[in-house]
Design an enzyme around this catalytic site. Sequence first.
Site, PDB file in Angstrom:
ATOM      1  N   GLU A   1       0.647  -1.706  -0.113  1.00  0.00           N
ATOM      2  CA  GLU A   1       0.083  -0.303  -0.196  1.00  0.00           C
ATOM      3  C   GLU A   1       1.037   1.422   0.297  1.00  0.00           C
ATOM      4  O   GLU A   1       0.427   2.300  -0.257  1.00  0.00           O
ATOM      5  CB  GLU A   1      -0.854  -0.234   1.013  1.00  0.00           C
ATOM      6  CG  GLU A   1      -2.418  -1.142   1.098  1.00  0.00           C
ATOM      7  CD  GLU A   1      -1.271  -2.117   1.721  1.00  0.00           C
ATOM      8  OE1 GLU A   1       0.240  -2.358   2.148  1.00  0.00           O
ATOM      9  OE2 GLU A   1      -2.504  -3.863   1.087  1.00  0.00           O
TER      10      GLU A   1
ATOM     11  N   PHE B   1      -5.740   0.277   5.525  1.00  0.00           N
ATOM     12  CA  PHE B   1      -4.569   0.474   5.054  1.00  0.00           C
ATOM     13  C   PHE B   1      -4.386   2.038   4.233  1.00  0.00           C
ATOM     14  O   PHE B   1      -3.446   2.254   4.136  1.00  0.00           O
ATOM     15  CB  PHE B   1      -4.831  -0.834   3.670  1.00  0.00           C
ATOM     16  CG  PHE B   1      -5.019  -2.127   4.024  1.00  0.00           C
ATOM     17  CD1 PHE B   1      -4.784  -2.569   5.904  1.00  0.00           C
ATOM     18  CD2 PHE B   1      -5.740  -3.372   3.775  1.00  0.00           C
ATOM     19  CE1 PHE B   1      -4.915  -3.173   6.119  1.00  0.00           C
ATOM     20  CE2 PHE B   1      -6.419  -4.179   3.938  1.00  0.00           C
ATOM     21  CZ  PHE B   1      -5.553  -4.459   5.534  1.00  0.00           C
TER      22      PHE B   1
ATOM     23  N   HIS C   1     -14.624  -0.801   2.396  1.00  0.00           N
ATOM     24  CA  HIS C   1     -14.639  -1.422   4.121  1.00  0.00           C
ATOM     25  C   HIS C   1     -14.227  -0.764   4.758  1.00  0.00           C
ATOM     26  O   HIS C   1     -13.651  -0.909   5.226  1.00  0.00           O
ATOM     27  CB  HIS C   1     -13.636  -2.274   3.263  1.00  0.00           C
ATOM     28  CG  HIS C   1     -14.126  -3.473   2.056  1.00  0.00           C
ATOM     29  ND1 HIS C   1     -13.950  -3.431   1.147  1.00  0.00           N
ATOM     30  CD2 HIS C   1     -14.708  -4.691   2.286  1.00  0.00           C
ATOM     31  CE1 HIS C   1     -14.618  -4.342   0.032  1.00  0.00           C
ATOM     32  NE2 HIS C   1     -14.355  -5.056   0.947  1.00  0.00           N
TER      33      HIS C   1
ATOM     34  N   ASP D   1     -14.884 -10.114   9.620  1.00  0.00           N
ATOM     35  CA  ASP D   1     -13.119  -9.078   9.330  1.00  0.00           C
ATOM     36  C   ASP D   1     -12.204  -8.609  11.002  1.00  0.00           C
ATOM     37  O   ASP D   1     -11.006  -9.201  11.407  1.00  0.00           O
ATOM     38  CB  ASP D   1     -12.804  -8.624   8.212  1.00  0.00           C
ATOM     39  CG  ASP D   1     -12.823  -9.722   7.078  1.00  0.00           C
ATOM     40  OD1 ASP D   1     -12.319 -10.952   7.105  1.00  0.00           O
ATOM     41  OD2 ASP D   1     -12.965  -9.018   5.840  1.00  0.00           O
TER      42      ASP D   1
ATOM     43  N   ARG E   1     -18.603  -1.422   2.370  1.00  0.00           N
ATOM     44  CA  ARG E   1     -18.655  -2.973   1.812  1.00  0.00           C
ATOM     45  C   ARG E   1     -20.009  -3.046   1.540  1.00  0.00           C
ATOM     46  O   ARG E   1     -20.652  -3.931   0.448  1.00  0.00           O
ATOM     47  CB  ARG E   1     -17.909  -4.022   2.986  1.00  0.00           C
ATOM     48  CG  ARG E   1     -18.414  -5.216   2.572  1.00  0.00           C
ATOM     49  CD  ARG E   1     -17.798  -6.449   4.024  1.00  0.00           C
ATOM     50  NE  ARG E   1     -17.841  -7.557   2.674  1.00  0.00           N
ATOM     51  CZ  ARG E   1     -17.987  -9.180   3.746  1.00  0.00           C
ATOM     52  NH1 ARG E   1     -17.773  -8.548   4.858  1.00  0.00           N
ATOM     53  NH2 ARG E   1     -17.408  -9.847   3.480  1.00  0.00           N
TER      54      ARG E   1
END
Lengths: 277, 310
Positions: free
Chosen positions: B54, B79, B105, B113, B163
């Site tokens: 990233e 990220f 997300h 997650d 998401r």
Amino acid sequence: MAEKLTAEQVSQLEDRAKAVRRSIVSMVTEANSGHPGGSLSAADILVTLYFAEMNVDAQKPNDPDRDRFVLCKGHAAPVLYATLAEKGYLPHEELLTLRKIDSRLQGHPSMKDLPGVDMSTGSLGQGLSAANGMALASRIDGRKNRIFALLGDGELEEGMVWEAAMFAGHYKLDNVTAFVDFNGLQIDGPVAEVMSPLPIPEKWLAFGWNVIEIDGHDIHAIYDAIQTAKTVKGQPTVIVAHTVKGKGVCQMENVADWHGKAPTKEECELFLGELDD
Amino acid sequence: MGKATREAYGDALRDVGAELKDIVVLDADLSKSTKTAVFAKAHPDRFFNVGIAEQNLMGTAAGLAAAGKIPFVSTFAMFAAGRAYEQVRNSICYPKLNVKIAATHAGLTVGEDGASHQAIEDISLMRTIPNMTVIVPADATEARKAVEFAAKYKGPVYLRLGRSSTPDIFGDSYEFEHGKAVQLADGKDLTIIATGIMVAPARKAAEELIELGISARVLNIHTIKPIDKEAIAKAAQETGAIVTCEEHSIIGGLGSAVAEVIVESTPVPLERVGVMDTFGESGKPDALLVKYHLTTADIVKAAKRVISRK
């Protein structure tokens, strides 16, 4: 293979490099802060690039077809500013405004402030990615220009450098030529002792790069390596240039302490005298 | 239920990419999730996967922008705003390069997650960087319009996407106005200011409040930075109390931004609905919104509390 430089051309470039070194010492002294050691080590490389190789014009600093240079080790800003001044991007007197308030010459290069600076850098590890992005843009547009980047050896300790190395190898960016200014010293001491990035050539080879090792103070060798890099297709090239930190000023040579320390006025006169010889 | 804002992003990117040939898209091994794969399929010569890297994603985009391209980069918000924060700051925002960061997300609703992937600090991180514009669309239509805007705007943009599917709020005729709040309902007793997926429950809360005899103005703030100071100050003056709603930490996000505006213009009572100073956990998105107090009922409660403080 392009033709070699004549002895006269080399001698002119050596004179330029001396002028750049004098500017570095003067401007860092005037600022009373800055990074002389790693600026002096890279002077021959920048002079060869800007005066024997790169297609750049101070009158057209934004020409999309120009070659580009990214000073990944942005703390060596004095060598870039001094070279740009030699090249006509800014008046020599302005070099003495380095690191002062309202100056275009920020402690680390800022592309928004000074025409001729192709990328803002200073936080180590980020420059090669930007050079890759420029190279990718050139490829998309079908331009023939080349992108040069200069990294420090200590800088190779940043993980992002290897993300970028992987990317350039993967996308076969043969319009990128990176230099490693391998002077062996970082702030806290020898790179081999602080956190060894050695062996350097093998690491680049593993990421798919063409590797050339040279004496980074030999103008002939620097120029020839650049010409070789231009003939290599399908691979980026890294020129691992063995240099001496503080090169040209014997009191500074190979002394880690001169990484980020300004000379006193007295030292400055002594050093300039040495660079006049 | 409408589409997820990330779905709208992929489609909008494909379409705007057909119009603007300088658009180049980069992804970090998540193109199926971020929906940049939709662009990649339509314009394969202008899509590049940088792999799981990233920092290099942001740096490469900076170089592309320095050479005149309009790079859109995508990865998960954690990220984009977290791992690559300094690359965003120094390589993109400091030189004011024309990079669009579409971070997907975001928030608790990434769900199962868990906490490691639930970016609830990203608005705070991104809005503090000079030159950065921060946009949080409330539904698929607003996401599409925001992508069209970002493509034509010159400068760095952080686009926060979710998401999960979100209810449709806007019709096709909706016009996205950068930096302007959108009033979805008028009222006199308080103003509910919401962003992103919290706009739909905010509207619902206002409807429930009517039944309790409380009249709430509802503002959708899609542009967190530059924020619409005028609309917020006006809401404070005219309704005298404010509730903010965001799928984000109450520290540093919309709630903080609104607080900054009102204390400098018209200080009025404020209640912030958002994630308290805590990490999330694994779970179904809806269950997480309940557990972390991001529901219509929580907004109604906050509205009653804030009115009692007037």
